[in-house]
Design a protein around this motif. Structure first.
Motif, PDB file in Angstrom:
ATOM      1  N   MET A 185      48.862  46.567   3.956  1.00 35.40           N
ATOM      2  CA  MET A 185      50.005  47.267   3.522  1.00 35.40           C
ATOM      3  C   MET A 185      50.817  47.388   2.547  1.00 35.40           C
ATOM      4  SD  MET A 185      53.573  44.908   4.007  1.00 35.40           S
ATOM      5  CE  MET A 185      54.928  45.492   3.793  1.00 35.40           C
ATOM      6  N   GLY A 186      49.748  46.185   1.643  1.00 30.96           N
ATOM      7  CA  GLY A 186      50.191  46.133  -0.034  1.00 30.96           C
ATOM      8  C   GLY A 186      51.400  45.961  -0.433  1.00 30.96           C
ATOM      9  N   SER A 187      52.332  46.065  -1.101  1.00 29.82           N
ATOM     10  CA  SER A 187      53.386  45.604  -1.699  1.00 29.82           C
ATOM     11  C   SER A 187      54.276  46.713  -2.940  1.00 29.82           C
ATOM     12  CB  SER A 187      53.198  44.125  -2.709  1.00 29.82           C
ATOM     13  OG  SER A 187      54.886  44.089  -3.242  1.00 29.82           O
ATOM     14  N   SER A 188      55.889  47.089  -2.240  1.00 31.84           N
ATOM     15  CA  SER A 188      56.093  47.942  -3.174  1.00 31.84           C
ATOM     16  C   SER A 188      56.728  47.244  -4.151  1.00 31.84           C
ATOM     17  CB  SER A 188      57.276  48.563  -2.171  1.00 31.84           C
ATOM     18  OG  SER A 188      57.348  47.503  -1.352  1.00 31.84           O
ATOM     19  N   ASP A 189      56.745  45.344  -4.519  1.00 30.44           N
ATOM     20  CA  ASP A 189      57.217  45.080  -4.867  1.00 30.44           C
ATOM     21  C   ASP A 189      57.155  45.359  -6.481  1.00 30.44           C
ATOM     22  OD1 ASP A 189      57.840  43.583  -2.999  1.00 30.44           O
ATOM     23  OD2 ASP A 189      56.839  41.567  -3.278  1.00 30.44           O
ATOM     24  N   TRP A 190      58.616  45.011  -7.333  1.00 30.18           N
ATOM     25  CA  TRP A 190      58.835  45.540  -8.532  1.00 30.18           C
ATOM     26  C   TRP A 190      58.540  45.023  -9.350  1.00 30.18           C
ATOM     27  CZ3 TRP A 190      60.566  50.204 -10.696  1.00 30.18           C
ATOM     28  CH2 TRP A 190      61.280  50.025 -11.565  1.00 30.18           C
ATOM     29  N   GLY A 191      57.073  45.628 -10.268  1.00 32.52           N
ATOM     30  CA  GLY A 191      56.589  45.699 -10.974  1.00 32.52           C
ATOM     31  C   GLY A 191      54.925  43.978 -10.643  1.00 32.52           C
ATOM     32  N   ALA A 192      54.939  44.526  -9.712  1.00 30.82           N
ATOM     33  CA  ALA A 192      53.878  44.087  -8.695  1.00 30.82           C
ATOM     34  C   ALA A 192      53.728  44.546  -7.692  1.00 30.82           C
ATOM     35  CB  ALA A 192      53.902  42.273  -7.919  1.00 30.82           C
ATOM     36  N   MET A 205      53.546  53.905  -0.892  1.00 29.52           N
ATOM     37  CA  MET A 205      53.822  55.579  -0.184  1.00 29.52           C
ATOM     38  C   MET A 205      54.667  55.568   0.681  1.00 29.52           C
ATOM     39  SD  MET A 205      50.075  56.672   0.651  1.00 29.52           S
ATOM     40  CE  MET A 205      49.161  55.322   1.796  1.00 29.52           C
ATOM     41  N   VAL A 206      54.730  54.378   1.755  1.00 29.48           N
ATOM     42  CA  VAL A 206      56.457  54.918   2.489  1.00 29.48           C
ATOM     43  C   VAL A 206      57.679  54.523   2.044  1.00 29.48           C
ATOM     44  CG1 VAL A 206      57.621  52.787   3.910  1.00 29.48           C
ATOM     45  CG2 VAL A 206      55.181  53.503   4.406  1.00 29.48           C
ATOM     46  N   ALA A 207      56.872  53.842   0.069  1.00 28.30           N
ATOM     47  CA  ALA A 207      58.721  52.993  -0.275  1.00 28.30           C
ATOM     48  C   ALA A 207      58.659  54.594  -1.108  1.00 28.30           C
ATOM     49  CB  ALA A 207      57.997  52.114  -1.382  1.00 28.30           C
ATOM     50  N   LEU A 211      64.203  49.287  -4.068  1.00 24.62           N
ATOM     51  CA  LEU A 211      64.536  49.908  -3.112  1.00 24.62           C
ATOM     52  C   LEU A 211      65.513  50.024  -2.506  1.00 24.62           C
ATOM     53  CD1 LEU A 211      62.579  52.103  -1.474  1.00 24.62           C
ATOM     54  CD2 LEU A 211      61.450  50.214  -0.168  1.00 24.62           C
ATOM     55  N   VAL A 212      65.726  49.082  -2.101  1.00 25.01           N
ATOM     56  CA  VAL A 212      67.259  48.163  -0.867  1.00 25.01           C
ATOM     57  C   VAL A 212      68.714  48.671  -2.492  1.00 25.01           C
ATOM     58  CG1 VAL A 212      68.839  46.532  -0.096  1.00 25.01           C
ATOM     59  CG2 VAL A 212      66.013  46.353  -0.218  1.00 25.01           C
ATOM     60  N   ALA A 213      68.409  48.840  -3.091  1.00 23.82           N
ATOM     61  CA  ALA A 213      69.484  48.770  -4.730  1.00 23.82           C
ATOM     62  C   ALA A 213      69.600  50.643  -4.600  1.00 23.82           C
ATOM     63  CB  ALA A 213      69.272  48.096  -5.553  1.00 23.82           C
ATOM     64  N   PHE A 214      68.029  51.246  -4.840  1.00 25.82           N
ATOM     65  CA  PHE A 214      68.548  52.519  -4.532  1.00 25.82           C
ATOM     66  C   PHE A 214      68.802  52.872  -3.304  1.00 25.82           C
ATOM     67  CE2 PHE A 214      66.946  57.150  -4.085  1.00 25.82           C
ATOM     68  CZ  PHE A 214      67.280  57.888  -4.721  1.00 25.82           C
TER      69      PHE A 214
END
Lengths: 492, 492, 505
Positions: free
Chosen positions: B264-271, B279-281, B413-416
């Motif tokens: 899955m990896g991570s789309s966390d900000w800065g991490a 990719m999904v993000a 992402l949620v903020a956007f």
């Protein structure tokens, strides 16, 4: 009487109006709002008799997967605010007695706002509160866009976009808080029981607070208020200023501040500063405006500044004052808009301060002149009216926390007095030019108008002359463990 | 009956009904060929029959997870959902004279639905591809069925983009197969969980994402959507926008969570960590941005809904950025979204019948003409905009909240997403403004031709469902949650 | 009961007038006169049984219990002086208004509201009810100026309102600080605290320190001084007095300015003796400036109403001088007592005399068609002997002629001030000289000299007008002869405050 009625009655009536002939719509709305008001008043009286009794609450499972419960509870703060909602709602219906166009839809939207507002004030589940909070947005749009006056579509859309933008911030805040809390519950007490990491609080608190503050009319995000008010029909203005702006302030008090006390402590200086700027700025803008509704719209911004200032003080007096000012401003703003929108504009079709002298309103509409004078006195914060007790409490709070803010605050109060006085004298007490034709006779006040206006007036006088019970109720609410972190411990 | 026949009973029922519909079409006299009602009702009966069979044969897990067709709680549930959405889509009748051969028309729709059922029912990538293509080929044909210039253009675009994406999808699958040595997602999942993907397998995953992204109308693979939504007949649009989306999202869930849950990896900000989550993000951000901004400028309601579909794909993908919990919420939201869109399409079709156009102006005064349609449109669009008390509100809330469960790193992402969602209210309100606010001056606008019963069903059912789901989200959330848990437990 | 009666009875009258649609303005006007005169009887009855040891009347209601804020009213001898003045001047002004044609329902109702609020101000013993009534005088006063005033009234009224409001805000903020620090805003409780230095102690322990007390006292001083007014704060006054119709000016000068004086007596002296103490020379100087400036400005003015307005500034300056001098450290008992008695008496006298003068001006205006410049008249005494005679009595009373009301008050003030600060007395005497000059000039220009042809046909007072002026003139003469009729009410309080001031180290 069950407090559930304060929510159910308006919603049920909103559906029922479509089943009855249009001319019954207003009666149905009046009955529902009166029922809500009576239930709230009764609950207040019961609570006043025994503060040790268990709080009224209604708690049901709702969305288990997210730990969301349909949880309502009525502490003192909720009680005074639903009572305010009831009073303004009844007065609003009475001041909409002359609505002819699409009556059923009008009252349906109207009632949804009332029911949802009561829901916000009673909710103890953050999601439920937010759901009710959002429910207000669309009916508000239609009320203004369909029944409004000039620029109504623009004013309505602007208001709606500001509201939804605020909601978006709140939504973000709630989602992050829920994820970070790890409690799997949206109950406010559960969410507030968690110590969020300071780094999170530092950015999440302003996000959430700002979201609520948009609706509370915090400078510089206040610009929806004047345009919205100008465009709105009377009843919508009354609801908007009387109730909807309170939703934002209430959300800030009930959700944003208890959840993130450390973030609040960090930002409270900024909030206080913005609130002060709002108080002074709005007052000075109002000094220069010609449209009477604009002036009153700005006065709302100025008054809501007191609420925010009280909140920012983070001491007992500040919070007391903030809540009392919410109630007070609700009644006073409702009153001002009722006079200007209904009593005055519906008769003269004119709100221009420079043109109103031609009507010689002091003579042709003496009843309205008396009421507006009293309303202006209340708005200036003269003692005897509710605004005084509230502003006094806020000032006590400011004295305790940041006395140096009192200098600009005093300037703001003075400027409020100045623009209110200007509006009052230009609207009602300017003699027409001697060569002007004699003004047309205006229709006299109708019983419905008089009843609505007197109701609001009685409310503001009741608080102003005898704030004791109201304060006792507010103290009861502030005694909730939710506010312990803000007040540095439970109330004595 | 053999187990396989039991498992495939709903699909079989659909195919048989489709054949019957073709037969019925052949039997019709030439002058009656444009009357679509008989085959339409036949198709609806077939869907109901399939639904009954689905319910009848459900309950037991059948087939191992590695099998091409395996029955489990999740696939059963989504097959039911796809059937329901298909029912509503097909219930929108083509406009009189729009379709020359209703037998074939409805047969194709049923074939497409059958393909979608298989998509929802399989955990095998090869079967997934075949099923998707079965649905897609039918839909390409359906998009151009009415033979107008616009329809032909739509069909051609749909086909060209679809073919390219199918090629991507297939090639990607072959690479994945090369990596895992199996077409079963469970096996792939075991392999991927073991460690890092080799580069070619990663490329395969990207290609699969592109392929599914096309089906979901995720930007930048969305170019077909506005044209198809605008040019194709309403029935097809209903099918493309609702049932297809739900089935495709179910497929995406299986591919990402079951097949590639380990990377899955991570789309966390800065991490950021390499994996499908970033990719999904990225897809989500682009979809939300493109969809929402382009929707603002639309004058055609169909195109507006197309861009809204792109935007909503973005929200759905946001859920996936939160891992399995978020994906669960996305599964819930896709149903809500599909209901809202198909309901709106049904109303648009009704307005087109009446006014001959789907331009904004055609909606003026809809409230006066047919209050029922106006109300249904209000419910559907309010749901899409995320306004309580209709279901979309909780749907979006659930997706955004779930995306943040566990970590607040995806808050950016949620903020956007929240910001975009707030903005979307503008264009939904723009439509509702025509419906409720604007009034036309001419009297002839006051009457609308009566609609066929099936069309009324297509308008009413989603609206009712959305209100019900809004008040009681657990009705759907609970089953989905249980099904996902059962499904994931069944794998391990 | 008396308190409730005083507060509610005029309000009831106002409500009745408001509800009485289609009333004949004359009937409504005279009804308001009678209605507002009733409290005189009530007060007289109460005064007859007056026992210095016990309060005349008291009433209270818990307003905000959690902060100990009470609506506490209590009338004592000092209150009685000012209550009597209010009860007397209001019907007097209303009668003049009814006579010159300003009266009517709205006018009467507003004046009655004003009366009720003034009763409140003069009996309230807690800051909240006091401030409530204080502020609520603003609206009716503003409306009275605004609605019946001359062309400059909007501006003058707004200035009056805003300046007063500014002073009020300063007071409010100051008292709220006291609430936080001392835990009470009750005047008597605060006086007790001030006496044994607890208040200063509490402030020095508070976060703001002793400086805060200074600021608070300054704020309250400011709010009161605006109302009196003391000189740099007087800018609102001449315009408001001149632009308001004369009956309203009677109320403004006769009653509203007394609110300030009363505030100094009731609040400033007992609660902030240190503040007055420490700044006694400066404050005395301020009062002297007020006296001299008022007199000089009156000399320079030609509008009759402006002359009288400035003369009011001048006369109230004497009150303030006495007050501030009484707070000088180490003053002797008899001097303090004389100064305070003088201040009280002067306040009462000025109320009666100034309202009589403005009533005369009102009648004069009614005859001259609105003209009221010094130079518009001349020699009218030959045509209007009664008017000129009555006005003359009032004018000489204001000058301080023995045998008339002004004399005992000013005499006591000079006596007291001379005993404490002879220099101040000397300078104030200079002011007295200027006062004499402008009074004599007024008499000469208007009443004496050659008769202006424009006013050759001017009528004298008719019986009704004489009846209106007569009680006031009688009071002026009575007090001139027997000042005890007022002073015996206020004496117990004077004794108390004298002791109090002497105890201040």
């Amino acid at each position: 009487m069950n407090l559930l009625w304060t929510i159910l009655a308006p919603f049920a009536a909103a559906l029922l109006v479509f089943l009855a002939p249009p001319r019954f719509a207003k009666w149905l709305a009046l009955a529902a709002c009166a029922l809500a008001m009576a239930a709230a008043a009764n609950a207040c009286l019961v609570r006043l008799q025994d503060f040790d009794a268990a709080l009224w609450s209604f708690d049901r499972n709702w969305i288990e997967a997210f730990g969301i419960r349909f949880h309502l509870e009525a502490d003192g703060i909720s009680l005074v605010l639903i009572l305010l909602t009831g009073i303004v709602a009844v007065a609003g219906v009475l001041c909409s007695w002359n609505v002819e166009k699409r009556q059923r839809a009008f009252f349906a939207f109207y009632l949804v706002i009332i029911g949802a507002s009561s829901g916000v004030f009673l909710s103890r589940d953050a999601f439920l509160l937010f759901a009710f909070y959002e429910m207000v947005i669309v009916p508000k749009y239609f009320l203004i866009a369909i029944w409004g006056s000039e620029d109504r579509e623009y004013g309505a859309m602007k208001l709606t976009m500001y509201s939804i933008a605020g909601s978006a911030l709140v939504l973000l805040g709630l989602a992050v808080a829920f994820g970070a809390s790890g409690t799997g519950s949206f109950d406010l007490l559960d969410l507030a029981s968690v110590q969020y990491p300071p780094a999170l609080q530092t950015w999440l608190f302003p996000v959430m607070f700002l979201g609520f503050a948009v609706l509370a009319g915090m400078w510089p995000l206040h610009t929806w208020a004047p345009t919205g008010h100008v465009a709105a029909p009377t009843a919508a203005s009354m609801l908007l200023a009387g109730i909807v702006m309170k939703l934002g302030a209430y959300g800030a008090l009930r959700v944003a501040m208890p959840l993130f006390p450390e973030g609040f402590a960090l930002w409270r200086g900024v909030i206080a500063g913005l609130a002060l700027v709002g108080i002074v700025y709005a007052a000075f803008v109002a000094l220069g405006r010609r449209d009477l509704k604009f002036v009153i719209g700005y006065s709302s911004v100025s008054h809501m500044g007191f609420v925010l200032l009280g909140l920012a003080m983070a001491n007992l007096w500040g919070l007391r004052g903030a809540v009392l000012q919410m109630v007070s401003h609700g009644l006073i703003a409702g009153l001002l808009f009722a006079v200007v929108g209904r009593l005055l504009y519906d008769r003269t079709h004119n709100r221009d301060l420079d043109a109103l002298s031609g009507f010689d309103l002091g003579r042709t509409l003496p009843g309205a002149a008396v009421v507006f004078t009293l309303a202006c006195a209340a708005s200036m914060g003269l003692p005897g009216f509710s605004g005084f007790a509230a502003e006094l409490s806020v000032i006590l709070g400011v004295w305790q926390s940041d006395p140096w803010l009192l200098a600009p605050l005093a300037a703001g109060i003075l400027a409020t007095g100045a623009f209110t006085l200007r509006a009052l004298q230009r609207s009602f007490f300017l003699k027409p030019a001697s060569d002007a034709p004699p003004p047309d006779a205006l229709p006299p006040l109708t019983p419905a108008e008089i009843a609505g206006v007197l109701l609001l007036l009685a409310g503001t006088l009741a608080i102003g002359l005898y704030p004791g019970p109201w304060m006792a109720l507010i103290d009861d609410g502030l005694g909730s463990p939710l506010f312990d972190a803000l007040l540095g411990g439970p109330l004595p | 009956m053999t187990p396989l026949l039991t498992q495939l009973a709903p699909e079989s029922a659909l195919v048989l009904t489709a054949l019957a519909a073709i037969g019925l079409g052949f039997k019709r006299r030439p002058e009656n060929t444009s009357n679509s009602a008989p085959t339409l009702w036949l198709a609806l009966c077939g869907i109901v029959a399939a639904g009954i069979l689905l319910w009848w044969t459900g309950g037991e897990n059948a087939g191992t997870p590695e099998a091409m067709v395996s029955t489990n709680a999740l696939s059963r549930l989504f097959q039911g959902i796809v059937l329901a959405l298909g029912f509503v889509g097909i219930a929108i009748p083509p406009a009189p004279g729009e379709v020359r051969h209703p037998g074939e028309f409805h047969a194709l729709l049923l074939f497409a639905l059958c393909g979608l059922l298989l998509v929802a029912g399989t955990s095998d990538v090869l079967m997934l591809f075949v099923a998707l293509e079965m649905a897609s080929l039918s839909l390409y044909l359906l998009a151009g069925f009415s033979r107008t210039a616009k329809a032909s253009e739509a069909a051609l675009k749909y086909f060209l983009f679809g073919a390219v994406s199918a090629a991507f999808f297939l090639f990607g699958l072959s690479l994945v197969y090369g990596f895992a040595g199996s077409t079963s997602l469970t096996v792939i999942g075991d392999q991927a969980a073991a460690g890092k993907l080799p580069l070619f397998a990663a490329a395969g995953l990207v290609m699969v994402l592109v392929g599914v992204g096309f089906k979901l109308a995720a930007a930048p693979f969305h170019f077909w959507a506005p044209d198809v939504y605008e040019g194709a007949n309403a029935t097809t649009v209903g099918m493309v926008s609702a049932a297809t989306k739900a089935a495709a999202l179910c497929a995406l869930f299986k591919i990402l969570v079951v097949g590639f849950g380990g990377v899955m990896g991570s789309s966390d900000w800065g991490a950021f960590q390499v994996g499908w989550a970033p990719m999904v993000a990225a897809l989500a951000v682009v979809s939300m941005g493109v969809g929402n901004f382009l929707a603002l400028a639309q004058k055609s309601v169909r195109r507006l809904l197309a861009y809204s579909a792109v935007a909503n794909t973005g929200y759905l993908l946001v859920g996936f950025a939160g891992g399995a919990d978020g994906a669960l919420a996305a599964l819930y939201y896709v149903v809500v979204y599909a209901l809202g869109t198909v309901g709106a399409i049904a109303v648009v079709a009704a307005v087109e019948r009446d006014r001959g156009s789907d331009a904004m102006d055609s909606f003026v005064g809809l409230w006066k003409r047919t209050p029922g349609q106006a109300l249904a449109l209000l419910v559907c669009l309010a749901s899409l905009a995320g306004i309580p008390p209709v279901a979309g509100f909780f749907g979006k809330f659930a997706v955004f909240t779930a995306a943040l469960l566990g970590s607040s790193g995806t808050a950016w992402l949620v903020a956007f997403a929240v910001a975009m969602s707030a903005m979307s209210l503008y264009y939904y309100l723009a439509v509702l403004k025509q419906v409720f606010v604007r009034t036309s001056t001419t009297d002839e606008n006051l009457h609308a031709a009566p609609l066929p019963v099936s069309h009324r069903l297509a308008i009413a059912l989603p609206a009712v469902a959305l209100v019900l789901l809004g008040l009681f989200p657990s009705l759907l959330l609970q089953p989905i949650g249980e099904a996902v848990v059962q499904f994931l437990n069944g794998l391990s | 009961m008396l308190i409730l009666f005083l507060l509610l009875f005029p309000l009831l009258g106002a409500a009745l007038l408001g509800a009485w649609r289609g009333a004949n303005p004359r009937v409504a006007g005279w009804m308001s006169v009678l209605w507002s005169a009733v409290p005189i009887l009530a007060l007289k009855a109460a005064a007859l049984g007056y026992d210095p040891g016990v309060p005349l009347a008291q009433w209270h209601l818990a307003w905000m219990p959690m902060a100990g804020m009470d609506l506490r009213f209590e009338a004592d001898g000092l209150s009685l002086v000012f209550l009597m003045l209010t009860a007397f001047v209001t019907p007097f002004a209303l009668a003049v208004a009814a006579r010159v044609g300003n009266g009517g329902r709205a006018f009467g109702a507003l004046a009655l509201i004003l009366q009720a609020m003034l009763f409140g101000v003069f009996t309230a013993r807690h800051f909240i009810p006091w401030f409530l009534c204080w502020e609520l005088t603003l609206i009716p006063a503003w409306l009275l100026i605004r609605l019946w005033g001359g062309p400059g009234a909007p501006k003058a009224g707004a200035r009056f309102f805003i300046v007063t409001l500014a002073g009020s805000i300063a007071m409010l903020i100051g008292f709220l600080a006291i609430q936080l620090v001392a835990g009470t805003m009750d005047f008597d409780a605060l006086a007790d605290m001030a006496k044994d230095g607890q208040l200063a102690e509490a402030f020095s322990e508070s976060p703001g320190g002793s400086m805060a007390l200074l600021w608070v006292a300054a704020g309250i001083f400011l709010g009161l001084a605006v109302k009196v007014p003391l000189v740099p704060l007087h800018a609102w006054l001449p315009g408001a007095y001149a632009e308001a119709p004369s009956p309203v000016t009677m109320l403004l000068t006769g009653l509203l300015s007394k609110m300030g004086v009363y505030g100094f007596l009731r609040i400033m002296l007992p609660v902030f003796p240190d503040f007055l103490h420490d700044r006694a020379p400066w404050l005395g100087g301020l009062a002297l400036v007020t006296i001299v400036y008022g007199a000089l400005a009156a000399l320079a003015a030609t509008d009759l109403k402006r002359i009288l307005a400035y003369s009011s500034v001048n006369h109230l300056g004497y009150c303030m001088l006495a007050l501030f001098t009484a707070a000088v450290p180490g003053a002797g008992e008899s001097a303090i007592s004389a100064a305070i008695s003088g201040a009280v008496l002067q306040a009462f006298n000025h109320g009666v005399i100034a309202s009589t003068l403005f009533a005369g001006v009102a009648f004069l205006e009614a005859r001259s068609g609105g003209l009221r410049n010094l130079n518009d008249f001349g020699g009218i005494r030959s045509r209007t002997p009664v008017l000129c005679g009555l006005m003359g009595i009032a004018l000489f009373a204001s000058l301080g002629l023995p045998g008339l009301a002004g004399f005992p008050g000013e005499f006591l003030i000079f006596l007291g001030v001379f005993g404490i600060r002879p220099v101040f007395a000397a300078i104030a005497a200079l002011g007295l000289l200027f006062t004499a000059v402008f009074v004599v000039r007024l008499v000469k220009q208007v009443f004496n000299g050659p008769l202006t042809p424009a006013h050759a046909a001017i009528r004298d007072l008719d019986n009704g007008e004489r009846a209106i002026l007569a009680p006031a003139v009688l009071v002026i003469i009575a007090i001139g002869v027997l000042p005890q009729i007022v002073l015996h009410w206020s004496n117990p309080w004077t004794v108390w405050i004298t002791d109090f001031l002497q105890l201040i180290p």
